[in-house]
Write a protein that holds these residues in place. Sequence first.
Motif, PDB file in Angstrom:
ATOM      1  N   GLN A 456     -28.243  -1.837  15.406  1.00 27.78           N
ATOM      2  CA  GLN A 456     -27.586  -2.933  16.126  1.00 27.78           C
ATOM      3  C   GLN A 456     -27.723  -2.768  17.646  1.00 27.78           C
ATOM      4  O   GLN A 456     -27.721  -1.653  18.133  1.00 27.78           O
ATOM      5  CB  GLN A 456     -26.111  -3.015  15.742  1.00 27.78           C
ATOM      6  CG  GLN A 456     -25.865  -3.380  14.294  1.00 27.78           C
ATOM      7  CD  GLN A 456     -26.278  -4.811  13.950  1.00 27.78           C
ATOM      8  OE1 GLN A 456     -26.978  -5.491  14.702  1.00 27.78           O
ATOM      9  NE2 GLN A 456     -25.852  -5.262  12.775  1.00 27.78           N
ATOM     10  N   PRO A 457     -27.853  -3.889  18.404  1.00 26.61           N
ATOM     11  CA  PRO A 457     -27.815  -5.286  17.958  1.00 26.61           C
ATOM     12  C   PRO A 457     -29.171  -5.845  17.519  1.00 26.61           C
ATOM     13  O   PRO A 457     -29.285  -7.022  17.202  1.00 26.61           O
ATOM     14  CB  PRO A 457     -27.312  -6.027  19.196  1.00 26.61           C
ATOM     15  CG  PRO A 457     -27.886  -5.225  20.332  1.00 26.61           C
ATOM     16  CD  PRO A 457     -27.849  -3.789  19.885  1.00 26.61           C
ATOM     17  N   TRP A 458     -30.198  -4.988  17.507  1.00 26.15           N
ATOM     18  CA  TRP A 458     -31.532  -5.455  17.135  1.00 26.15           C
ATOM     19  C   TRP A 458     -31.539  -6.121  15.763  1.00 26.15           C
ATOM     20  O   TRP A 458     -32.140  -7.188  15.577  1.00 26.15           O
ATOM     21  CB  TRP A 458     -32.519  -4.282  17.153  1.00 26.15           C
ATOM     22  CG  TRP A 458     -33.894  -4.647  16.677  1.00 26.15           C
ATOM     23  CD1 TRP A 458     -34.892  -5.212  17.407  1.00 26.15           C
ATOM     24  CD2 TRP A 458     -34.409  -4.483  15.355  1.00 26.15           C
ATOM     25  NE1 TRP A 458     -36.009  -5.416  16.621  1.00 26.15           N
ATOM     26  CE2 TRP A 458     -35.737  -4.964  15.351  1.00 26.15           C
ATOM     27  CE3 TRP A 458     -33.881  -3.969  14.171  1.00 26.15           C
ATOM     28  CZ2 TRP A 458     -36.539  -4.953  14.212  1.00 26.15           C
ATOM     29  CZ3 TRP A 458     -34.683  -3.957  13.031  1.00 26.15           C
ATOM     30  CH2 TRP A 458     -35.982  -4.445  13.056  1.00 26.15           C
ATOM     31  N   ALA A 459     -30.870  -5.508  14.779  1.00 31.50           N
ATOM     32  CA  ALA A 459     -30.889  -6.045  13.418  1.00 31.50           C
ATOM     33  C   ALA A 459     -30.284  -7.444  13.354  1.00 31.50           C
ATOM     34  O   ALA A 459     -30.720  -8.289  12.567  1.00 31.50           O
ATOM     35  CB  ALA A 459     -30.131  -5.110  12.483  1.00 31.50           C
ATOM     36  N   ARG A 460     -29.282  -7.694  14.188  1.00 33.64           N
ATOM     37  CA  ARG A 460     -28.657  -9.023  14.189  1.00 33.64           C
ATOM     38  C   ARG A 460     -29.639 -10.078  14.690  1.00 33.64           C
ATOM     39  O   ARG A 460     -29.738 -11.178  14.139  1.00 33.64           O
ATOM     40  CB  ARG A 460     -27.393  -8.986  15.055  1.00 33.64           C
ATOM     41  CG  ARG A 460     -26.430 -10.136  14.789  1.00 33.64           C
ATOM     42  CD  ARG A 460     -25.139  -9.969  15.563  1.00 33.64           C
ATOM     43  NE  ARG A 460     -24.423  -8.772  15.170  1.00 33.64           N
ATOM     44  CZ  ARG A 460     -24.175  -7.737  15.956  1.00 33.64           C
ATOM     45  NH1 ARG A 460     -24.606  -7.748  17.219  1.00 33.64           N
ATOM     46  NH2 ARG A 460     -23.520  -6.690  15.514  1.00 33.64           N
ATOM     47  N   PHE A 461     -30.377  -9.738  15.733  1.00 38.06           N
ATOM     48  CA  PHE A 461     -31.405 -10.658  16.232  1.00 38.06           C
ATOM     49  C   PHE A 461     -32.510 -10.846  15.198  1.00 38.06           C
ATOM     50  O   PHE A 461     -33.005 -11.957  15.000  1.00 38.06           O
ATOM     51  CB  PHE A 461     -31.997 -10.135  17.544  1.00 38.06           C
ATOM     52  CG  PHE A 461     -31.139 -10.378  18.742  1.00 38.06           C
ATOM     53  CD1 PHE A 461     -31.030 -11.651  19.289  1.00 38.06           C
ATOM     54  CD2 PHE A 461     -30.420  -9.343  19.324  1.00 38.06           C
ATOM     55  CE1 PHE A 461     -30.238 -11.889  20.401  1.00 38.06           C
ATOM     56  CE2 PHE A 461     -29.627  -9.576  20.436  1.00 38.06           C
ATOM     57  CZ  PHE A 461     -29.532 -10.850  20.978  1.00 38.06           C
ATOM     58  N   GLN A 462     -32.904  -9.781  14.525  1.00 35.28           N
ATOM     59  CA  GLN A 462     -33.952  -9.911  13.520  1.00 35.28           C
ATOM     60  C   GLN A 462     -33.492 -10.803  12.375  1.00 35.28           C
ATOM     61  O   GLN A 462     -34.229 -11.671  11.914  1.00 35.28           O
ATOM     62  CB  GLN A 462     -34.362  -8.541  12.979  1.00 35.28           C
ATOM     63  CG  GLN A 462     -35.605  -8.616  12.090  1.00 35.28           C
ATOM     64  CD  GLN A 462     -35.688  -7.495  11.085  1.00 35.28           C
ATOM     65  OE1 GLN A 462     -34.677  -7.036  10.563  1.00 35.28           O
ATOM     66  NE2 GLN A 462     -36.901  -7.056  10.805  1.00 35.28           N
ATOM     67  N   ASP A 463     -32.274 -10.604  11.905  1.00 34.25           N
ATOM     68  CA  ASP A 463     -31.728 -11.422  10.829  1.00 34.25           C
ATOM     69  C   ASP A 463     -31.669 -12.889  11.222  1.00 34.25           C
ATOM     70  O   ASP A 463     -31.925 -13.779  10.414  1.00 34.25           O
ATOM     71  CB  ASP A 463     -30.316 -10.940  10.478  1.00 34.25           C
ATOM     72  CG  ASP A 463     -30.210 -10.474   9.043  1.00 34.25           C
ATOM     73  OD1 ASP A 463     -31.233 -10.032   8.490  1.00 34.25           O
ATOM     74  OD2 ASP A 463     -29.105 -10.537   8.481  1.00 34.25           O
ATOM     75  N   ALA A 464     -31.319 -13.128  12.477  1.00 35.73           N
ATOM     76  CA  ALA A 464     -31.068 -14.495  12.935  1.00 35.73           C
ATOM     77  C   ALA A 464     -32.325 -15.233  13.374  1.00 35.73           C
ATOM     78  O   ALA A 464     -32.463 -16.436  13.126  1.00 35.73           O
ATOM     79  CB  ALA A 464     -30.059 -14.476  14.084  1.00 35.73           C
ATOM     80  N   LEU A 465     -33.261 -14.522  14.030  1.00 34.81           N
ATOM     81  CA  LEU A 465     -34.337 -15.217  14.742  1.00 34.81           C
ATOM     82  C   LEU A 465     -35.751 -14.896  14.276  1.00 34.81           C
ATOM     83  O   LEU A 465     -36.673 -15.658  14.578  1.00 34.81           O
ATOM     84  CB  LEU A 465     -34.246 -14.902  16.249  1.00 34.81           C
ATOM     85  CG  LEU A 465     -32.915 -15.120  16.951  1.00 34.81           C
ATOM     86  CD1 LEU A 465     -33.051 -14.802  18.438  1.00 34.81           C
ATOM     87  CD2 LEU A 465     -32.402 -16.537  16.749  1.00 34.81           C
TER      88      LEU A 465
END
Length: 571
Positions: A456-465
Motif C-alpha cells: 500500500q498505497p500502490w496496491a490500491r492504485f493497481q486495483d482501481a486504475l
Amino acid sequence: MRKLFLIGLLISLLVAGSIFGAEQFPRSETLYIAGHQWGPPTSFNPYAGNPAWPMHQGMNLIYETLFLFNLLNGELEPGLAQSYEWVDDLTLKVTLYDGAYWQDGQPLTADDVVYTFELANEYPLGHTVVWEYLEKVWAEGDKTIYFKMKADNPNRLILLNQLWTVFILPKHIWTKVEEDAGYDVVELRRFENKNPVGSGPYKLHSFNSERIVLERYDNYWKNKIYGGLPKPKYIIHPVFKSNDEGNLAFEKGEIDLSQQFAPQIWKMWEDKKLPISTWYKKPPYHVPASTPSIWFNLHKHPLDVPEVRKAIAYSIDYAKVAELAMTKYSPTAKSSLILPFGAEKEFFNEDIVKQYGWEYNPKKAIELLESIGCKKGPDGIYRLPDGTRLGPFKIECPYGWTDWMVSLQIVAQGARRVGIDIQTYFPDTPVWADDRNTGNFDIIMNTPAGYPGPTQPWARFQDALYSKGNAPMGQVAFRNWGRYENPKADELIEKIPKVTDKEELKKLYAELDKIYMNDVPLIVLEYRPWLFHEFNETHWKGFPTAENPYAPPTVLTAAAVKILWHIEPVK
C-alpha cells in the motif's frame, strides 16, 4: 423452588445450544469470535473459491505464513521464517526458524516453501500473480529460500506481500492431493480438505452449518518461542445470518472477540456499562486501513462523462457518511486514494488534493453540470445537451451490509439534491459479487485492495486504475471493475514497484493521485478499519488496546495471533 430452578436451567441450556451448538465446551477454555465467516462452511481448502474460516488471508491458526504483518507499524514480523534480506536488487533471501514441523510430526523445510510457491506457477491460484515478477524460487538446505525476480519486470512490493499472505502447505500431503485431482486445477480447488494438516497452533475439531470449532494443538512448534500454550483450548466461530444477530450475541457476552460492524458501540460501555471496548475509547474507535468506494461503469452513458462523475463526487456529504453510516468510526474522507495517516501518510499530498480534488459542495456540483451544458428537466433532474437524462442510476451493495447500505442512501440523497437520479439497490451478496465482477452495474460499492500490507498505497492504485490484463465487460474481472483505461496510469503503476527512493516515490504517487482526481473512475466514501477490533471481557480479559498495543487490532489475523498467548479467562 428446586423444580423451578431446574426448568430455568434447562431453558438457559436450550438457548445456549441455539448459539453455541449442541456440544458444550468449557467457557473458561473457549474463545468465541465472530465476523470472519458468513454462510455455512463447505471447504477448508485455501485454494477454494470461498474457503471457510480460518483459511482467510493471514489467519495463522491452522496453516501459517512466512511472516506476520503488523498493521500498527507496517512491519513484517517473524512467522515460519525468522528473517529476510535483499542480497541484491533482484534476490530476496528468507531464513526459516529451526525446529518447525507439521501437525503430523513431519519437519517443515524450505522444500515446502518452494513447493507452495511453485504450485502457483503450475496452476492459476491466488498467488499466481507473483510469477509475473518472479524468475525462480529455490532452496539451499532445509532453512533457506531464495526468491529471484525477473530483471525486466521486478516487483518488490508484490513479493513482500506474498510473505504474509501465502499459506505454506505440506509438500508430502499436497503432492498426493495434486495426484488425486489429476493435476487439474478445477479438481484441486474442489478438494474440500476437511482434515487439514497445518503447522499452526490449532486443528480443525468440527464444523457444521452453525459453527466452526478449532482445538488447540498442544505440540505446536512455536510454543517455546511464545512461552507456553495459547490460553484458549478451543476457538469457536458461530455462523450468524446478519450483523444484528452477531452483535446481539456479542453484547450478551456470547462472543468475546468480534470484527463485525457494530453501530454506536460506545453506548455499550457508556450507557449499558458493559465490559466492552475497542482499540480507542474515543472516535474513530478503530484504526482506519481501507477505503470503501463507489465505482462507476465507465462504459455506460452518461457515466462515461467525467464531469458527471465529479458532480456526483461534489454532491456527497462525506462528514454525514462518517457520522451516520460509519457511526463515527471514520474520519471524513478526502479525495485521494492514499490514506492521510499511518504508514501511507508520507505519500499523501494535501496540496494536490486541494488543487484537483473535491469535497462536499452541492453548489459546485451544479456549476459543473451547467458548465457542460446540462439543463434541468421538469422533474428536477439534469439532462446532457444530447438530451440524456442523468439517471436513474442503480447504486448497489449487498443486503445486510448495513454500514454500506446507509452510505449509499446518503449518496443517493445528495445526488438527487443536485439533479442526478441515483436509486439504491441491495441484492444478496452473490448477486452483488457477480454484478461487480462482470461489470453488470451502473454504480457499485466495493473496496480497492481492502487489505493493508507492504504494497500500500500502490496496491490500491493497481486495483482501481490498472487496465492491462483486465477482463472486458461481461467477463469476470478481479479488480478495476469499472474497466478504467489510461496508459499513463498503467505506466506509473508499473514503475513504482521498481523505485526505492522515497522522494521519487512521493512524486510518482502525487502524479497518480492527480490522474485519479481528474478522471474520477471511483470515489472514496469513507475510511474503514481493515478489521473491526471489538472485545467483551465478560469471560476473557487482556485484549490489546491503544494503551496496551502488544498486538495489532486485527482479530487474530496476522501479527494479532499473539493475542492467544496474552489473554486470560476471567475468574
